[in-house]
Design an enzyme around this catalytic site. Sequence first.
Site, PDB file in Angstrom:
ATOM      1  CG  ASP A  11      78.642   6.878 109.663  1.00 41.18           C
ATOM      2  OD1 ASP A  11      79.082   6.479 108.558  1.00 41.18           O
ATOM      3  OD2 ASP A  11      77.430   6.932 109.928  1.00 41.18           O
ATOM      4  CG  ASP A  13      75.063   9.303 104.959  1.00 39.51           C
ATOM      5  OD1 ASP A  13      74.843  10.405 104.448  1.00 39.51           O
ATOM      6  OD2 ASP A  13      75.665   8.385 104.356  1.00 39.51           O
TER       7      ASP A  13
END
Length: 216
Positions: A11, A13
């Site tokens: 991922d 953020d």
Amino acid sequence: MCETTIGALFDLDGVLIDSESEYTRVWSEVNRRFPTPYPDLAHRIKGMTLDNIVATYYEADGLGDKVRETIHMLEDEMKYEWLPGAKSFVEWLIENGIPRALVTSSDNKKMDHLREEVPELENMMTDLVTADKITRSKPDPEGYLLGAELIGADPRHCVVFEDSLQGVKAGRASGAYVIGIAGTLPASAIEPYCDIVVNNLEEVDKTSLINILINR
């Protein structure tokens, strides 16, 4: 490095890039301008694509276009930086020939801004899965399944790095080994869907991780 192809799926953020506090601020501002019944909207939507957020919380009120315009305007003001240990971890993967993919709910507008702020990141990835490449948002595993396919690895021999509840659920549903990154949420919130939880990528035992992925 080994006969079994192992891979890493990230991922963005709160895992590689320090932007979660900024996004909390941005979505809190959106929720102030276009109120929903949810004071905790900024936390509810973590891991969701913008299309999914708009469809879920704003489309019925005809606010979709205004929300998109506002979020893109606020995103343009955001600053992105590597989280502790993230860049060196990705560099280690590159040095050891381990394929890696970014699997993010970010759309093309945000990715353009990311390229300006952290220009080296995209080229450090073997492949990229963004919001425009999937039809189902996290917690659906579609993005992680696609990421594994693009790097040529069985999902069971991949590790997913996530920080959001939707994200760790997606990782678990894909069949991958899931390492949760505490910070966006407390460890206790994501632990049920993770194999282990760490505070950042500096804490990952690389040798142990390789052995786990090969033998799953």
